[in-house]
Enzyme design. Structure first.
Site, PDB file in Angstrom:
ATOM      1  CE  LYS A 142      -4.590  -0.350   0.035  1.00  0.00           C
ATOM      2  NZ  LYS A 142      -5.430  -0.864   1.152  1.00  0.00           N
TER       3      LYS A 142
ATOM      4  CG  ASP B  98     -11.397  -1.196   4.126  1.00  0.00           C
ATOM      5  OD1 ASP B  98     -11.775  -1.705   5.190  1.00  0.00           O
ATOM      6  OD2 ASP B  98     -10.282  -0.654   4.015  1.00  0.00           O
TER       7      ASP B  98
ATOM      8  CE  LYS C 192      -8.065  -2.535   5.799  1.00  0.00           C
ATOM      9  NZ  LYS C 192      -8.133  -1.059   5.863  1.00  0.00           N
TER      10      LYS C 192
ATOM     11  N   GLY D  85      -4.691  -4.217   5.438  1.00  0.00           N
ATOM     12  CA  GLY D  85      -3.794  -3.976   6.563  1.00  0.00           C
ATOM     13  C   GLY D  85      -4.049  -2.627   7.203  1.00  0.00           C
TER      14      GLY D  85
ATOM     15  CE  LYS E  87      -4.269   3.634   2.072  1.00  0.00           C
ATOM     16  NZ  LYS E  87      -5.514   3.065   2.644  1.00  0.00           N
TER      17      LYS E  87
ATOM     18  CB  SER F 225      -0.909  -0.013   1.238  1.00  0.00           C
ATOM     19  OG  SER F 225      -1.766   1.102   1.237  1.00  0.00           O
TER      20      SER F 225
END
Length: 374
Positions: free
Chosen positions: A163, A244, A268, A296, A165, A136
């Site tokens: 990934k 998520d 998660k 995570g 952001k 990430s």
């Protein structure tokens, strides 16, 4: 298992690089570890709350309070004997606080499995001894040039999926730059952390632009409660929507899938209330043919060990945020997780297969509470 003592251990670990998302910047991982000492064995869990209530309503000061004053006393009210499978039922009277509950359940389960000399992965029915590792990438202060440099480094290290952001003003252009630099073969997905408004034209236009880039998925573009908005736009986009923050338990996952609000679910353990509810989310998605992956929360090795074991279950078809320890920390509190050929090994020791090391834990420790006063 008979519990003799439970310690709440607050630790601070500097991040090797600042981690910026749509809701702020982290430079230190302010982590809360739960240490269960039983007559038969000891166990560890990690509460994945951030320092402030920016990801959800939960935050670390609040988690310490609710664990010390509500959850631990309630868990042990019938007596010191407890099984991980009973934790959820005993704590059901306390609303919310899933991350705090998850940490307590995880620690009890770790101790329980250590007493039985059984690895967590075997208990969960995992089928792999290593899992593919994604990484990430936060929004860098240095803009597109720094982003390109970071991603190049992670790909060279062997990570199999990126990934990135995204946030307003830092979305389409940087992702176009990644596509231009690394080509269509780059397994690229974006995570908006609920930062966009489905009723704002500019926000929707930006997401439409991302949809043109051949992404693996667009993760949580809108607020957690906006399932209908997710469903409306998911029907228009070619890119699968992943949820998520919206998925807080198995029932919520089923609701989202029945509404067609997503085609992928990020599991998660902290967000859904623990490893056992993670299994239920996994099962609900697998029964419906929906792929899942393990996200995570900048965990230490304690929480990362749980995530890696969960990611080894069948049904986890996409690489998770199961990065190596050195992605985040110069020195982890446990034996570090290491990237090898784009994968991270699943711990094979009893329980979670990781225990905090004395010296790193001592160096990182900021505060300790014994709710039982033992």
């Amino acid at each position: 298992m008979t519990v003799e003592r439970i310690d709440l251990v607050r630790v601070g670990l500097p991040l090797v690089t600042p981690f910026r998302t749509s809701f702020g910047v982290q430079t230190v991982r302010d982590a809360l570890l739960v240490h269960v000492r039983g007559r038969e064995a000891e166990g560890w869990g990690e509460c994945v709350t951030p320092a402030s209530p920016v990801y959800s309503e939960e935050y670390t000061d609040g988690a310490m309070h609710v664990l010390a004053d509500e959850l631990v006393p309630r868990l042990l009210a019938p007596g010191r004997s407890v099984r991980a499978e009973d934790v959820g039922l005993r704590l059901a009277g306390i609303k919310g606080h899933r991350m705090a509950k998850a940490a307590l359940e995880s620690a009890v389960l770790d101790a329980q499995l250590r007493a039985a000399d059984r690895p967590l992965a075997a208990y969960l029915g995992a089928t792999r001894d290593r899992v593919p590792a994604g990484v990430s990438v936060g929004i860098p202060d240095g803009g597109v040039p720094e982003l390109l440099e970071l991603v190049a480094g992670y790909l060279q290290a062997g990570y199999v999926r990126i990934k990135a952001k995204v946030a307003r003003g830092a979305d389409v252009q940087p992702m176009q730059a990644l596509r231009s630099r690394f080509g269509a073969s780059l397994r690229l997905q974006v995570d908006a952390n609920a930062g966009y408004d489905p009723d704002a034209r500019a926000d929707v236009a930006a997401l439409d632009g991302l949809d043109e880039l051949g992404l693996v998925q667009i993760e949580q573009p809108f607020g957690p409660d906006r399932l209908l908005a997710h469903a409306r736009h998911a029907a228009r986009w070619r890119t699968p929507v992943c949820l998520d923050e919206s998925v807080t338990d198995a029932a919520r996952a089923v609701e989202a899938l029945e509404l067609r609000a997503c085609r992928i679910v990020n599991v998660k353990p902290g967000r859904v209330g623990g490893p056992l509810e993670s299994v239920r989310v996994h099962d609900a998605c697998r029964d419906r043919g929906v792929p899942v992956w393990c996200g995570g929360m900048l965990e230490t090795g304690v929480g990362r060990a749980l995530n890696v074991a969960i990611a080894a279950m069948p049904g986890f078809e996409l690489p998770g945020d199961t990065s190596a320890s050195d992605r985040y920390f110069a020195e982890d509190v446990t034996e570090p997780f290491v990237l090898q050929d784009g994968h991270v090994a699943v711990p094979q020791g009893p329980g979670i297969g990781r225990t905090p090391r004395d010296e790193p834990l001592k160096a990182a420790e900021r505060h300790r509470v014994d709710p039982l006063g033992s």
